[in-house]
Scaffold this active site. Structure first.
Site, PDB file in Angstrom:
ATOM      1  N   CYS A   1      37.832  22.640 -41.317  1.00 52.06           N
ATOM      2  CA  CYS A   1      38.816  22.200 -42.256  1.00 52.06           C
ATOM      3  C   CYS A   1      40.751  23.248 -41.443  1.00 52.06           C
ATOM      4  CB  CYS A   1      38.322  22.612 -44.220  1.00 52.06           C
ATOM      5  SG  CYS A   1      36.904  21.959 -43.856  1.00 52.06           S
TER       6      CYS A   1
ATOM      7  N   TYR B   1      38.413  24.959 -27.853  1.00 55.26           N
ATOM      8  CA  TYR B   1      38.381  23.639 -28.571  1.00 55.26           C
ATOM      9  C   TYR B   1      39.229  23.071 -29.762  1.00 55.26           C
ATOM     10  CZ  TYR B   1      37.417  19.035 -30.382  1.00 55.26           C
ATOM     11  OH  TYR B   1      37.643  17.568 -30.913  1.00 55.26           O
TER      12      TYR B   1
ATOM     13  N   CYS C   1      36.072  33.719 -33.995  1.00 54.75           N
ATOM     14  CA  CYS C   1      35.672  32.652 -33.407  1.00 54.75           C
ATOM     15  C   CYS C   1      36.064  32.104 -32.548  1.00 54.75           C
ATOM     16  CB  CYS C   1      35.818  31.988 -34.621  1.00 54.75           C
ATOM     17  SG  CYS C   1      35.457  29.918 -33.946  1.00 54.75           S
TER      18      CYS C   1
ATOM     19  N   GLY D   1      40.586  18.264 -39.537  1.00 52.42           N
ATOM     20  CA  GLY D   1      39.677  17.127 -40.502  1.00 52.42           C
ATOM     21  C   GLY D   1      40.648  16.124 -40.767  1.00 52.42           C
TER      22      GLY D   1
ATOM     23  N   CYS E   1      27.900  31.041 -30.206  1.00 57.63           N
ATOM     24  CA  CYS E   1      27.231  30.299 -30.172  1.00 57.63           C
ATOM     25  C   CYS E   1      26.983  29.827 -28.063  1.00 57.63           C
ATOM     26  CB  CYS E   1      28.535  28.244 -30.674  1.00 57.63           C
ATOM     27  SG  CYS E   1      30.619  28.770 -29.865  1.00 57.63           S
TER      28      CYS E   1
ATOM     29  N   CYS F   1      26.524  26.732 -34.850  1.00 62.07           N
ATOM     30  CA  CYS F   1      27.183  27.896 -35.181  1.00 62.07           C
ATOM     31  C   CYS F   1      27.174  27.526 -37.356  1.00 62.07           C
ATOM     32  CB  CYS F   1      28.320  26.906 -35.443  1.00 62.07           C
ATOM     33  SG  CYS F   1      30.029  28.256 -35.869  1.00 62.07           S
TER      34      CYS F   1
ATOM     35  N   ASN G   1      38.821  27.131 -45.713  1.00 61.69           N
ATOM     36  CA  ASN G   1      37.997  27.178 -44.340  1.00 61.69           C
ATOM     37  C   ASN G   1      36.557  28.222 -43.873  1.00 61.69           C
ATOM     38  OD1 ASN G   1      39.568  27.247 -40.949  1.00 61.69           O
ATOM     39  ND2 ASN G   1      37.698  26.345 -41.601  1.00 61.69           N
ATOM     40  N   GLY G   2      35.697  27.631 -43.460  1.00 58.96           N
ATOM     41  CA  GLY G   2      34.413  28.290 -42.897  1.00 58.96           C
ATOM     42  C   GLY G   2      33.537  28.146 -43.948  1.00 58.96           C
TER      43      GLY G   2
ATOM     44  N   CYS H   1      34.054  35.861 -32.149  1.00 58.70           N
ATOM     45  CA  CYS H   1      32.565  35.712 -31.956  1.00 58.70           C
ATOM     46  C   CYS H   1      32.358  34.945 -30.841  1.00 58.70           C
ATOM     47  CB  CYS H   1      32.057  34.838 -33.530  1.00 58.70           C
ATOM     48  SG  CYS H   1      30.729  34.118 -33.815  1.00 58.70           S
TER      49      CYS H   1
END
Ligand code: AMP
Length: 465
Positions: A2, A254, A248, A28, A447, A394, A102-103, A444
């Site tokens: 988001c 991306y 992240c 989003g 992924c 994720c 967001n998250g 992190c």
């Protein structure tokens, strides 16, 4: 994923929030919402669809006041649709509150069950509602190390209690009738920045949302920081126990727009470095470097520069179609790939191509692109991915599919090559990716590494599909 944005101290706050959230549309596309406060009451508009089509001038006219928050939603948990659109608004122990987030909050189900037992009602299936539900309890917490300003004594102990119960990823903005509260979880999974434009304070997931209103970056909200803004200024608190940071890395791979500044870096520079590093790890013989637009463009520039190869737009994007991945069903995603991307025969015919994309998740997009390039006469296709194989789902807000759907878990490298239909395939190595980050320990990369910063056995994943 988001996008969130906020404005404090401008007579047209909702219009600024609208412009800001429009520039975060890539985060989003399912729904958009804006809340404003005129000092007495919170006003809210929420609509399905994209910002420009959904929000009309008459909506903005119904959002008076000098502070506002806004949200674009791409549901990773809970139902999609306008019922779960944000801001989520509710009457709480600190008065009426509007929250954007967001998250992913990983202990949602557990907490919801607990709060429902206490008689607290839930109207949505979105984890964001927890902010409101926890504020309804009226419980308070002031950690020993926090020195509370007397102007915050009424409200913040309740906010700190609510935040102390949440686990996982949350960058949030909260509007009360007379203040704006911004914060990031102690891991700092998702970005959040503070900007400024003359006397107006701005907040946003990415810095591109400051440029659109002629603002500039003031600073990032730090991991674990809570900022309170009212007429008297901005105050900073650190109410969480310190955690190892876990920003992240997929935001750099991306998600973030390349012109954005997040996590202390320009997304463009890091993404280009991924391409350069990929090139350093590669020695394939080919004629031309071709990016998959838009997400492959920046790493392809880095790759081509590093290997001193020509860079050409061998695939042309139709800009009137949105991001394909963001549609909720696989069928729509498939159709959209060819609606969006076309082969540029002038570049492709008879050539040996190095095709660069940012990531390979299910592999279905690349398969379609490759068969399109073959039909257009490519002689050889060497697929190069500017990130490592995606092997872990994720739990913190990126919509990666389940472990079983990830192509890297289902197939060997040779099988992926044959499935996608290319002459060769190569990913950026995990060490290579880490070497491009300022301090990879602060990120992190679960992924890619399966090394999760929080306990994941406990996480009950609830997904739309
Ligand atoms: P596929 O391999 O068919 O699943 O599609 C992968 C492509 O979708 C990547 O090259 C990215 O450009 C994009 N993508 C990857 N992960 C995500 C995500 N979580 N949300 C939206 N788009 C994504």
């Amino acid at each position: 994923m988001c996008g969130i944005a906020g404005v404090f101290g401008h007579p047209n706050a909702s219009e600024y929030a609208f412009l800001q959230i429009y520039s975060l549309q890539h985060r989003g596309q399912e729904s958009v919402g804006i809340s404003s406060s005129d000092g007495k009451k919170i006003h809210t508009v929420k609509k399905p669809g994209r910002v420009l089509e959904a929000i009309r001038q008459e909506d903005l006219d119904r959002l008076p006041g000098n502070m506002a928050v806004a949200h674009v939603r791409y549901s990773t948990s809970g139902d999609s649709g306008v019922r779960n659109a944000q801001p989520i608004v509710g009457e709480t122990s600190i008065g009426e509150v509007a929250v954007v987030h967001n998250g992913n909050i990983t202990n949602y189900l557990e907490l919801r069950r607990e709060l429902e037992k206490e008689g607290i009602d839930f109207k949505h299936t979105s984890d964001t509602e927890l902010f409101i539900a926890l504020l309804k309890t009226g419980r308070e917490l002031v950690p020993d190390w926090v020195d509370l300003d007397e102007r915050d004594e009424e409200v913040l102990p309740k906010v700190f209690y609510a935040l102390s119960r949440l686990e996982g990823a949350f960058s949030f903005l909260m509007l009360t009738k007379d203040r704006l509260i911004a914060g990031r979880d102690p891991y700092g999974f998702r970005p959040l920045l503070v900007g400024i434009r003359e006397g107006t304070l701005l907040f946003a997931s990415e810095s591109c949302a400051f440029d659109v209103v002629e603002g500039s970056i003031l600073r990032e909200v730090k991991p674990g920081e809570v900022l309170v803004v009212d007429e008297e200024g901005m105050r900073s608190y650190f109410p969480f126990e310190e955690r190892k940071k876990a920003m992240c890395v997929f935001e750099f791979v991306y998600f973030a727009r390349p012109d954005s500044f997040i996590f202390g870096e320009w997304a463009y520079s890091v993404r280009k470095e991924f391409g350069r590093q990929l090139a350093r790890e590669d020695d394939v013989e080919a004629d031309v470097v071709v990016p998959v637009p838009d997400s492959g463009v920046v790493p392809a520039i880095g790759y081509a520069e590093e290997r001193n190869m020509p860079f050409e737009m061998g695939i042309i994007r139709n800009h009137y179609v949105g991001r394909s991945f963001i549609e909720p069903t696989q069928e729509l995603r498939n159709l959209r790939v060819l609606m969006k991307l076309s082969p540029n025969r002038a570049v492709i015919e008879g050539k040996r191509l190095v095709v660069i994309d940012d990531s390979l998740v299910r592999g279905t997009t690349s398969k379609r692109i490759v068969s399109m390039l073959r039909r257009a006469g490519a002689k050889e296709i060497h697929l190069r991915i500017a990130s490592p194989p995606v092997v872990g789902p994720c739990y913190y807000g990126i919509d990666t599919p389940s472990r079983e759907e990830l192509i890297a878990n289902r197939m060997s490298l040779d099988e992926i090559r044959d499935f996608v239909g290319v002459d060769s395939i190569k990913y950026l190595s995990l060490e290579g990716l880490r070497s491009c980050l300022p301090s990879w320990e602060d990120f992190c990369d679960a992924c890619f590494s399966n090394s999760y910063p929080t306990k994941v056995e406990k996480i009950a994943v609830f997904r739309r599909r």
